[in-house]
Design a protein around this motif. Structure first.
Motif, PDB file in Angstrom:
ATOM      1  N   ALA A  68     -11.678   0.083  -9.440  1.00 10.27           N
ATOM      2  CA  ALA A  68     -12.674  -0.477 -10.356  1.00 10.27           C
ATOM      3  C   ALA A  68     -13.390  -1.684  -9.754  1.00 10.27           C
ATOM      4  O   ALA A  68     -14.592  -1.875  -9.951  1.00 10.27           O
ATOM      5  N   LEU A  69     -12.647  -2.508  -9.009  1.00  7.94           N
ATOM      6  CA  LEU A  69     -13.269  -3.646  -8.329  1.00  7.94           C
ATOM      7  C   LEU A  69     -14.308  -3.179  -7.327  1.00  7.94           C
ATOM      8  O   LEU A  69     -15.397  -3.775  -7.205  1.00  7.94           O
ATOM      9  N   ALA A  70     -14.009  -2.111  -6.612  1.00  9.50           N
ATOM     10  CA  ALA A  70     -14.967  -1.570  -5.644  1.00  9.50           C
ATOM     11  C   ALA A  70     -16.219  -1.063  -6.349  1.00  9.50           C
ATOM     12  O   ALA A  70     -17.349  -1.307  -5.905  1.00  9.50           O
ATOM     13  N   VAL A  71     -16.034  -0.352  -7.462  1.00 12.12           N
ATOM     14  CA  VAL A  71     -17.183   0.135  -8.232  1.00 12.12           C
ATOM     15  C   VAL A  71     -18.030  -1.038  -8.715  1.00 12.12           C
ATOM     16  O   VAL A  71     -19.266  -1.038  -8.580  1.00 12.12           O
ATOM     17  N   LEU A  72     -17.381  -2.039  -9.265  1.00 10.43           N
ATOM     18  CA  LEU A  72     -18.090  -3.197  -9.803  1.00 10.43           C
ATOM     19  C   LEU A  72     -18.878  -3.923  -8.706  1.00 10.43           C
ATOM     20  O   LEU A  72     -20.027  -4.328  -8.914  1.00 10.43           O
ATOM     21  N   ARG A  73     -18.267  -4.079  -7.538  1.00 12.30           N
ATOM     22  CA  ARG A  73     -18.959  -4.754  -6.430  1.00 12.30           C
ATOM     23  C   ARG A  73     -20.211  -3.983  -6.004  1.00 12.30           C
ATOM     24  O   ARG A  73     -21.267  -4.573  -5.760  1.00 12.30           O
ATOM     25  N   VAL A  74     -20.080  -2.667  -5.896  1.00 13.27           N
ATOM     26  CA  VAL A  74     -21.241  -1.857  -5.493  1.00 13.27           C
ATOM     27  C   VAL A  74     -22.352  -1.972  -6.532  1.00 13.27           C
ATOM     28  O   VAL A  74     -23.534  -2.113  -6.193  1.00 13.27           O
ATOM     29  N   LEU A  75     -21.988  -1.936  -7.808  1.00 11.62           N
ATOM     30  CA  LEU A  75     -23.000  -2.042  -8.864  1.00 11.62           C
ATOM     31  C   LEU A  75     -23.693  -3.401  -8.842  1.00 11.62           C
ATOM     32  O   LEU A  75     -24.914  -3.486  -9.018  1.00 11.62           O
TER      33      LEU A  75
END
Length: 397
Positions: A292-299
């Motif tokens: 989820a942290l990776a998704v949030l960073r990309v967004l």
């Protein structure tokens, strides 16, 4: 194993709870997936608004691999850094001050329901427990969340339902005001009803709800399971609609395909959850939080939110052009890349015809085609969708 053989084994060993399409997906890349026979499909379902970054996004894959080498799971009796950092990131980019992690949207909504009841119980006593939800809403399949869901077809056969829920029409402020009583603990709704046919909440309606709830000390709770994580063009839909809730639930796109849910709340609401009042064994495990942290960073660091807005506008225009040409299309509605096309005919055969042409779409409420592609979808891929839809629907005019 051929698809037919796999399907036979599925029928032998799996409970028959899904009407599955006759394909078996084995891998994906970008906005495309591939079946056992190697056929390619353009995916406008995205795991029903789950695969936010599409398939095999390098940042998400790397985060999962790195975390798997260190720690998959630890009990919530101890601290883990991915969970704390994810909670911090969600708080930093939302109205909320505290986060509870779980495994799914239904669990996130369960947490919200329990939080609302405990909040009201501690402030006003046991007679304040009712939650107002909307007709045609969808909040999950557990006993509490299917009771919260305003659709009889979801509830049928599971009676007696949980007491303490009242249903009113969506976008009808006077109906909510009439339903509010001294027993009301919370009002719960989706900013965009996805399963209910892709209906967007009116800004004035939400503003009125906020004022009503504020005046009565009733929690306003937004189910952003489907709308959250960039789906509507901002990180959360409430940002576009101009009203902050007291409680918000997330799941689906949060983990980009890894199961994780979250219940976010203000300090005042969250304060009633103390040790032993609520828990989840797997909730917020290190692997899911790292994903989820990776998704949030990309967004947040990429241009995905901007692309979601642009591609949503482009897709709406294309769907409206189809509507102008094809009288069987009754309406086009939605927000960002959560869009619906209501037909005058049953939409399920349209889904089947599109599947045969290598296009995955979804139908809800029998006549509403729903489009929830990965947020990385391109203009060229949208053009292919529009061309395929035009061909399929033109045969039915």
């Amino acid at each position: 194993m051929p698809t037919d053989e796999l399907r036979q084994d599925a029928e032998r060993f799996l409970m028959n709870t899904y009407a599955r399409a006759p394909i078996s997906i084995v891998r994906g890349r970008g906005s495309r997936v591939y079946d056992l026979e190697g056929r390619e499909y353009l995916d406008f379902v995205a795991g029903i608004a789950v695969n936010t970054l599409g398939y095999s996004h390098p940042d998400l894959v790397a985060a999962i691999q790195k975390q798997a080498q260190h720690l998959l799971h630890a009990s919530n009796l101890y601290y883990t850094e991915p969970q704390v950092r994810l909670a911090q990131a969600l708080v930093d980019h939302s109205f909320a001050k505290k986060v509870f992690f779980c495994n799914s949207g239904a669990e996130a909504n369960e947490a919200a329901i329990k939080l609302a009841r405990r909040y009201a119980h501690e402030k006003y006593g046991p007679d304040r427990y009712e939650i107002i939800t909307m007709l045609q809403s969808f909040h999950g399949r557990t006993m509490a969340t299917l009771t919260a869901t305003g659709q009889e077809k979801v509830q049928k056969g599971f009676e007696p339902l949980l007491a303490g829920f009242t249903y009113v029409p969506f976008n009808d402020l006077p109906a909510v005001e009439k339903a509010l009583t001294s027993h009301t603990a919370a009002v719960m709704l989706e900013p965009v009803q996805g399963e209910g046919g892709v209906h967007v909440a009116d800004r004035a309606y939400l503003k009125g709800l906020r004022e009503l709830c504020q005046a009565r000390d009733v929690l306003l709770m937004f189910d952003e399971i489907q709308t959250g994580m960039g789906r509507t063009g901002t990180l959360f839909a409430y940002e576009q609609l101009g009203v902050q809730p007291d409680v918000m639930t997330l799941a689906k796109g949060l983990g980009g395909g890894v199961p994780i849910g979250a219940c976010l709340a203000t300090d005042e609401a969250a304060a009633v959850f103390t040790p032993s009042t609520h828990a989840s064994t797997f909730g917020g495990n290190p692997l899911a939080c790292a994903a989820a942290l990776a998704v949030l960073r990309v967004l947040l660091e990429g241009r995905i939110l901007e692309q979601s807005r642009r591609m949503g506008d482009y897709l709406v225009k294309g769907l409206l052009d189809c509507k102008d040409r094809l009288p069987i299309i009754k309406d086009v509605r939605g927000l960002g890349l959560l869009l619906g096309m209501e037909l005058a005919i049953d939409g399920r055969p349209v889904v089947t015809d599109c599947l045969a042409r290598g296009l995955l779409i979804n139908c809800t409420m029998e006549r509403v085609l729903r489009f929830v592609p990965p947020l990385i979808i391109t203009q060229r891929e949208i053009d292919r969708l529009l061309d395929t839809l035009s061909q399929v629907l033109s045969k039915r005019v």
